[in-house]
Design a protein around this motif. Structure first.
Motif, mmCIF file in Angstrom:
data_model
loop_
_atom_site.group_PDB
_atom_site.id
_atom_site.type_symbol
_atom_site.label_atom_id
_atom_site.label_comp_id
_atom_site.label_asym_id
_atom_site.label_seq_id
_atom_site.Cartn_x
_atom_site.Cartn_y
_atom_site.Cartn_z
ATOM 1 N N SER A 80 0.844 -1.197 0.000
ATOM 2 C CA SER A 80 0.000 0.000 0.000
ATOM 3 C C SER A 80 0.880 1.248 0.000
ATOM 4 N N ASP A 81 0.295 2.351 -0.420
ATOM 5 C CA ASP A 81 1.045 3.610 -0.459
ATOM 6 C C ASP A 81 1.577 3.970 0.922
ATOM 7 N N LYS A 82 0.742 3.752 1.960
ATOM 8 C CA LYS A 82 1.178 4.149 3.301
ATOM 9 C C LYS A 82 2.359 3.314 3.769
ATOM 10 N N THR A 83 2.410 2.049 3.336
ATOM 11 C CA THR A 83 3.528 1.189 3.718
ATOM 12 C C THR A 83 4.832 1.705 3.126
ATOM 13 N N LEU A 84 4.757 2.172 1.908
ATOM 14 C CA LEU A 84 5.981 2.640 1.244
ATOM 15 C C LEU A 84 6.549 3.864 1.959
ATOM 16 N N GLY A 85 5.707 4.585 2.713
ATOM 17 C CA GLY A 85 6.193 5.733 3.475
ATOM 18 C C GLY A 85 6.625 5.401 4.891
ATOM 19 N N MET A 86 6.414 4.156 5.319
ATOM 20 C CA MET A 86 6.762 3.785 6.701
ATOM 21 C C MET A 86 8.270 3.729 6.889
ATOM 22 N N ARG A 87 8.721 4.131 8.078
ATOM 23 C CA ARG A 87 10.134 3.938 8.395
ATOM 24 C C ARG A 87 10.244 3.307 9.775
ATOM 25 N N PRO A 88 11.249 2.455 9.927
ATOM 26 C CA PRO A 88 11.464 1.896 11.264
ATOM 27 C C PRO A 88 11.970 2.995 12.193
ATOM 28 N N SER A 89 11.770 2.823 13.491
ATOM 29 C CA SER A 89 12.279 3.767 14.466
ATOM 30 C C SER A 89 13.802 3.754 14.427
ATOM 31 N N ILE A 90 14.376 4.933 14.204
ATOM 32 C CA ILE A 90 15.844 5.045 14.160
ATOM 33 C C ILE A 90 16.430 4.518 15.458
ATOM 34 N N ILE A 91 15.742 4.806 16.552
ATOM 35 C CA ILE A 91 16.294 4.448 17.857
ATOM 36 C C ILE A 91 16.275 2.948 18.064
ATOM 37 N N ARG A 92 15.149 2.320 17.728
ATOM 38 C CA ARG A 92 15.086 0.868 17.913
ATOM 39 C C ARG A 92 16.067 0.160 16.986
ATOM 40 N N GLU A 93 16.270 0.701 15.792
ATOM 41 C CA GLU A 93 17.252 0.111 14.878
ATOM 42 C C GLU A 93 18.662 0.265 15.457
ATOM 43 N N LEU A 94 18.918 1.462 16.012
ATOM 44 C CA LEU A 94 20.219 1.745 16.643
ATOM 45 C C LEU A 94 20.450 0.768 17.801
ATOM 46 N N LEU A 95 19.423 0.617 18.633
ATOM 47 C CA LEU A 95 19.587 -0.227 19.827
ATOM 48 C C LEU A 95 19.786 -1.696 19.461
ATOM 49 N N LYS A 96 19.168 -2.120 18.359
ATOM 50 C CA LYS A 96 19.296 -3.516 17.954
ATOM 51 C C LYS A 96 20.743 -3.871 17.628
ATOM 52 N N GLN A 97 21.465 -2.868 17.117
ATOM 53 C CA GLN A 97 22.858 -3.128 16.727
ATOM 54 C C GLN A 97 23.813 -3.067 17.909
ATOM 55 N N MET A 98 23.283 -2.717 19.052
ATOM 56 C CA MET A 98 24.154 -2.530 20.216
ATOM 57 C C MET A 98 24.398 -3.812 20.977
ATOM 58 N N SER A 99 24.891 -4.803 20.310
ATOM 59 C CA SER A 99 25.151 -6.043 21.032
ATOM 60 C C SER A 99 26.481 -5.948 21.773
ATOM 61 N N ASP A 100 27.270 -4.934 21.453
ATOM 62 C CA ASP A 100 28.569 -4.742 22.095
ATOM 63 C C ASP A 100 28.389 -4.445 23.590
ATOM 64 N N PRO A 101 28.821 -5.350 24.454
ATOM 65 C CA PRO A 101 28.589 -5.141 25.890
ATOM 66 C C PRO A 101 29.411 -3.965 26.445
ATOM 67 N N GLN A 102 30.415 -3.528 25.706
ATOM 68 C CA GLN A 102 31.231 -2.388 26.130
ATOM 69 C C GLN A 102 30.492 -1.065 25.931
ATOM 70 N N LEU A 103 29.473 -1.099 25.072
ATOM 71 C CA LEU A 103 28.812 0.146 24.707
ATOM 72 C C LEU A 103 27.962 0.676 25.860
ATOM 73 N N ILE A 104 28.097 1.967 26.126
ATOM 74 C CA ILE A 104 27.242 2.628 27.112
ATOM 75 C C ILE A 104 26.099 3.277 26.354
#
Lengths: 398, 398
Positions: A6-30
């Motif tokens: 749908s048109d509305k789907t093509l405009g959807m974006r994932p949350s920048i923050i949740r995407e950022l947090l997902k990549q933070m598997s580094d236990p050293q990261l604060i």
């Protein structure tokens, strides 16, 4: 196979923050980037003991299908909780249980918005609200937020413009991301403008109980005499977010439609969470619990502010929040935010660039959002030291 | 204040069945109308003991925010569960956890449908799917269901028509409301038509494990080689519905978009349910549990069919279901369904009129849906006796 979205789907974006947090598997990261409540704030012992007792006493009631509106005694308990300081839920209102207050935003947008409709929003504001509203094809109209609440002239202009906004979204208490609290005067003014222009208000109040200084201010919903305000309360920050439990109070006609939307979306909210929450609200001392949370957050917030004042004095400025989870830190004019965020990340500190919270996230903003509820004091020490290093580096003459 | 609702909201209707059930506070009332799993089918002891252990061992992991995709080990366990008989989740697919499979229908409709788009659906079919799809302004095109699956000529005509449907919704195993099972040949044919016309299939499989006789048939998703099929599995009928826990397997691009939609809708599914379910799937004998459920449902189904054959012989006919929860009972031609349902209700028996499951629910249908999973044997006795009385009354010459 290629799906035809749908048109509305093509405009959807994932949350920048949740995407950022997902990549933070580094236990050293604060991380100063999240919005997680402090882990030691959860009433884990109470949850465990009520859970066990309820699963023993009434297994079928805990595990069977339930009504979409939510467990009756919990709806009553939510009404009492919302009304604990001032009348908030009015006689003509209904209360329903939702799967987090994100779902209230989702349903408000779905119920009110055709594609292309306008929704007025505080700017900056909670990214998850922007994304949800946009996912129905609605267009955001940002209204600048000041330290005592939204700019009233801009709000009136937004309400008066055609097409008239379908609703106005705001977080009057300890707003995300700014930590700002809307003054009582501005709350009354927002309500008056809502009525004058016929624009309903969605008052999102996830942080209201987390006041660390100053005096409580009545919700906008307290002033509501004509069903103009939909109030969303959440247990994510005062009990725990993993339960996905919130409630919504609003005029009966709207709530009836919300319940129909919820039937088609997730049928009802997890019953275990509803039953356990009802016991906690009715059989524990919530005032004492909230006082304990306030002490935890007061301590963390003050600690972060002290550290920033000591180590970043003059470089970084902010308005002291009276509660919530966030500091909205303004960087020196000569420091590009993107470079600051990038260098912090390289040094193992995550912060969120201010632009993420604006309706046009492509424009650089001289702010970063700092979360004080999740990190430990040691992490706050190290994180602020990293910010000091990076600022040093970026402001040093070449 | 009058809210200005969206066009799609004005077309929304509450589920007739849930509205009916809400009014059934009368403890004397026997319900053949619901779709609740048998209360003695819940693994209540296991749920309680895993719950207690997990809340003791890892309270923060149980109560904190989690990722939108769902708890990683549960996603793996769901993949293994779906694949237990045949490969279902393909290498290019992703699995995500949802708040019930109702949410999969909701997101499929949201992600694919602009207002006015067409969705092909089995007819009759699950009312909650119709309502959810319609709530995005999509138009249903019903494809007649036969005892061995959908009419293939009608399906091809629906796929070939303009505008081409955005997807096709079906329940191949022990369908709701008919109890019909789609044959393996028809499953393959549905897949071929989907590929030929580029129409994705949403295969909803909440009842698949509840087979009471005959041989298992591979899911349509088993034959999927190009990502045409989205498969929805649910734990509502094999563990318990109060948890609101399901999963969805589909091509990566679609699942990525579904996760973005879920971020904006409820952030993630209740963590307690996810963690407890993962333990049950990996640390208990699910085959034995499912065999136990099958025995419960076989017994109840056979009991209801026996009673109907004894007491309503010749008057009511039905195709013997091979599993699931429902009998689709055809009434004598001279009996108006609405009057039958009304008289049953007056005599304290609730059944659902067949028309509720048709795209045009205003047209009378000579069917009622009878649920055998919820009532006890005594209730089945009394309910069938009421049906016999009412049929007597309505077929007696005046």
């Amino acid at each position: 196979m290629e799906f035809r979205y749908s048109d509305k789907t093509l405009g959807m974006r994932p949350s920048i923050i949740r995407e950022l947090l997902k990549q933070m598997s580094d236990p050293q990261l604060i991380s100063f980037a999240g919005g997680n409540p402090a882990a030691d704030s959860f009433p884990a012992g109470e949850i465990r003991s009520f859970s066990d007792r309820l699963l023993a006493e009434d297994p079928v009631g805990m595990l069977q299908y339930s009504v979409t509106e939510g467990y009756g005694p919990l709806r009553e308990a939510c009404r009492a909780f919302a009304d604990r300081k001032w009348p908030v839920v009015k006689g003509a209102d209904e209360v329903v249980i939702t799967s987090g207050s994100q779902q209230v935003i989702e349903f408000m947008a779905k119920l009110l918005c055709n594609e292309g409709d306008v929704v007025a929003v505080e700017e900056p504001a909670f990214l998850g609200a922007y994304n949800s509203i946009r996912s129905f094809g609605a267009v955001l109209r940002g209204v600048p937020l000041e330290p005592d609440g939204v700019d009233l002239n801009a709000l009136e202009a937004a309400f008066a413009a055609e097409p008239r906004p379908k609703f106005f979204y705001c977080i009057p208490n300890f707003q995300n991301p700014t930590g700002y609290t809307t003054s009582e005067e501005k709350r009354k003014a927002i309500y008056r403008l809502a009525v004058k222009y016929g624009v309903p208000v969605l008052e999102d109040d996830p942080y209201g109980a987390l006041r660390i200084c100053g005096e409580d201010v009545p919700p906008i919903k307290h002033f509501d005499e004509c069903g103009a305000v939909v109030y969303a309360g959440s247990f994510s920050k005062i009990l725990c977010p993993g339960m996905r439990l919130a409630f919504c109070a609003g005029q009966k006609d709207f709530i009836t439609k919300l319940v129909t939307a919820k039937q088609g979306s997730d049928v009802h909210t997890n019953v275990w969470a509803q039953r356990v929450c009802e016991r906690i609200l009715t059989q524990t001392d919530m005032n004492a619990h909230i006082a304990r949370l306030q002490a935890i957050y007061r301590d963390k917030a003050n600690y972060m502010m002290e550290k920033i004042d000591e180590e970043l004095a003059g470089a970084v400025s902010y308005v002291r929040p009276e509660g919530g989870m966030f500091l909205w830190a303004k960087l020196p004019a000569e420091v590009p935010t993107a470079a600051f965020v990038q260098r912090c990340l390289e040094k193992k500190l995550a912060v969120v660039p201010g632009s993420a919270f604006y309706t046009d996230s492509g424009v650089d903003q001289p702010f970063v959002r700092l979360n004080f509820s999740t990190p430990t004091k040691e992490q706050i020490d190290r994180g602020v030291a990293i910010m000091a290093d990076v600022l040093d580096e970026l402001t040093k003459p070449l």
